[in-house]
Scaffold this active site. Structure first.
Site, PDB file in Angstrom:
ATOM      1  N   ASP A 167       0.850  -1.205   0.000  1.00 47.36           N
ATOM      2  CA  ASP A 167       0.000   0.000   0.000  1.00 47.36           C
ATOM      3  C   ASP A 167       0.871   1.235   0.000  1.00 47.36           C
ATOM      4  OD1 ASP A 167      -2.048  -1.769   0.602  1.00 47.36           O
ATOM      5  OD2 ASP A 167      -1.860  -1.410   2.761  1.00 47.36           O
TER       6      ASP A 167
HETATM    7  N1  URA Z   1      -0.802  -5.960   4.108  1.00 49.27           N
HETATM    8  C1  URA Z   1      -1.304  -4.716   4.115  1.00 49.27           C
HETATM    9  O1  URA Z   1      -2.288  -4.444   4.777  1.00 49.27           O
HETATM   10  N2  URA Z   1      -0.683  -3.785   3.361  1.00 49.27           N
HETATM   11  C2  URA Z   1       0.412  -4.029   2.624  1.00 49.27           C
HETATM   12  O2  URA Z   1       0.935  -3.136   1.964  1.00 49.27           O
HETATM   13  C3  URA Z   1       0.929  -5.337   2.643  1.00 49.27           C
HETATM   14  C4  URA Z   1       0.305  -6.284   3.403  1.00 49.27           C
END
Ligand code: URA
Length: 256
Positions: free
Chosen positions: A104
Site C-alpha cells: 500500500d
Molecule cells: N498488508 C497490508 O495491509 N498492506 C500491505 O501493503 C501489505 C500487506
C-alpha cells in the site's frame, strides 16, 4: 526457462509492439533456429532458441531483479492517475520493470522489482505461499486472544486467511508492535486482519520476502539481487529444480 509466445519475446527484445510482431511473424519475416515460423501461436525458449527478424538476430532482454526499501507515500503501480511518486521512479533500469505484488502507499519496506514476468507470476501466486514478514505497530494493547485469532486465520470478505506466525515485540496500554508472517497477499491483508481483531494499524513495514531481508538497505535505497538470491526464488517457486511444494498438501506443484 519456460517457453514463451514468440511475439512476446520479440516485443520484449524491443523489435516492435506485440501486435506488430505478430504481423512480422505472419508475413514470414521471423525464423527460429533457421526455420521460418509464420503461424501463431508459436512458442520459443528465448534463452536457447536462435531467433532472427529479417535476417537480424534478436537478443533476449536480460532479466533484472531489484530489492527496494520502499518509503511511505510511494505507489507500486506503473501508472498512477494521481501523479504520485512511483517505485519505478526510484529504481533506475533501462527497460520496463514492475513490482512483484504490491505494498500500500502507506506501507514501507521490502518490495521486489523485475522484468521477469514468469517469476513474478509464481511469486504472487497463492499456492507457492512464499512467507512475507511484516512489523506492524497498532493502537492499544494487543491481547492473547487477538494474537491467537491472528495465528489461526481471520475471516475476511475473500474467505479465511491462512495460518500466520505472530510474535509480540512490544506491548503497552497505548500501543503494541508485532511481527506477523503470512503466506498470502490479499489486498491490505495485514491491515484488515488487525482491524478484525479491533486494532488500528499505526505503521506497517515489510521486513522479509522469504529469506530476503532489509539488511543494509536504508529507506528509499535499492540493490540488485545476487545470482544466488535469484536462484533461491526460482527454486522455492519451482522455476528451476525439483519444483515447489504446495503449502497445504506438501506435494510438489505441477504447473497447469
Ligand atoms: N498488508 C497490508 O495491509 N498492506 C500491505 O501493503 C501489505 C500487506
Amino acid at each position: 526457462m519456460a517457453e514463451q509466445r514468440l511475439q512476446k519475446v520479440l516485443a520484449s527484445a524491443g523489435v516492435a509492439s506485440r501486435r506488430k510482431c505478430e504481423e512480422l511473424i505472419l508475413e514470414g519475416a521471423v525464423r527460429v533456429n533457421r526455420k521460418v515460423v509464420d503461424k501463431l501461436p508459436a512458442f520459443v525458449d528465448a534463452e536457447r532458441d536462435i531467433i532472427t527478424v529479417n535476417g537480424r538476430k534478436i537478443r533476449a532482454e536480460p532479466k533484472v531483479y531489484f530489492l527496494l526499501n520502499k518509503p511511505k507515500g510511494v505507489v507500486c503501480t506503473n501508472s498512477d492517475p494521481a501523479g504520485r511518486r512511483r517505485v519505478i521512479d526510484i529504481v533506475r533500469s533501462k527497460g520496463r520493470i514492475f513490482c512483484v505484488g504490491r505494498l500500500d502507499v502507506d506501507t514501507t519496506g521490502l518490495i521486489m522489482l523485475t522484468n521477469d514476468s514468469e517469476l513474478t507470476n509464481r511469486l504472487t501466486h497463492p499456492r507457492y505461499g512464499l512467507a512475507k514478514t511484516y512489523v506492524v505497530r497498532v493502537k492499544g494493547e494487543i491481547g492473547g486472544g487477538a494474537v491467537e485469532k491472528l495465528k489461526k486465520g481471520i475471516w475476511l470478505s475473500e474467505g479465511k486467511t491462512g495460518k500466520a506466525s505472530v510474535k509480540i515485540l512490544r506491548r503497552s496500554h497505548k500501543e503494541s508492535s508485532l511481527e506477523v508472517t503470512i503466506r498470502q497477499g490479499l489486498n491490505r491483508q495485514v491491515r484488515r486482519m488487525l482491524a478484525r481483531v479491533g486494532h488500528k494499524v499505526v505503521s506497517l513495514k515489510r521486513t522479509h520476502i522469504g529469506k530476503l531481508g532489509l539488511r543494509g538497505l536504508g529507506t528509499g535505497k535499492y540493490r540488485r539481487l545476487s545470482g544466488s538470491e535469484v536462484g533461491y526464488l526460482k527454486r522455492v517457486t519451482g522455476v528451476v529444480g525439483e519444483g515447489a511444494k504446495d503449502k497445504t498438501t506438501g506435494r510438489t506443484i505441477q504447473e497447469s
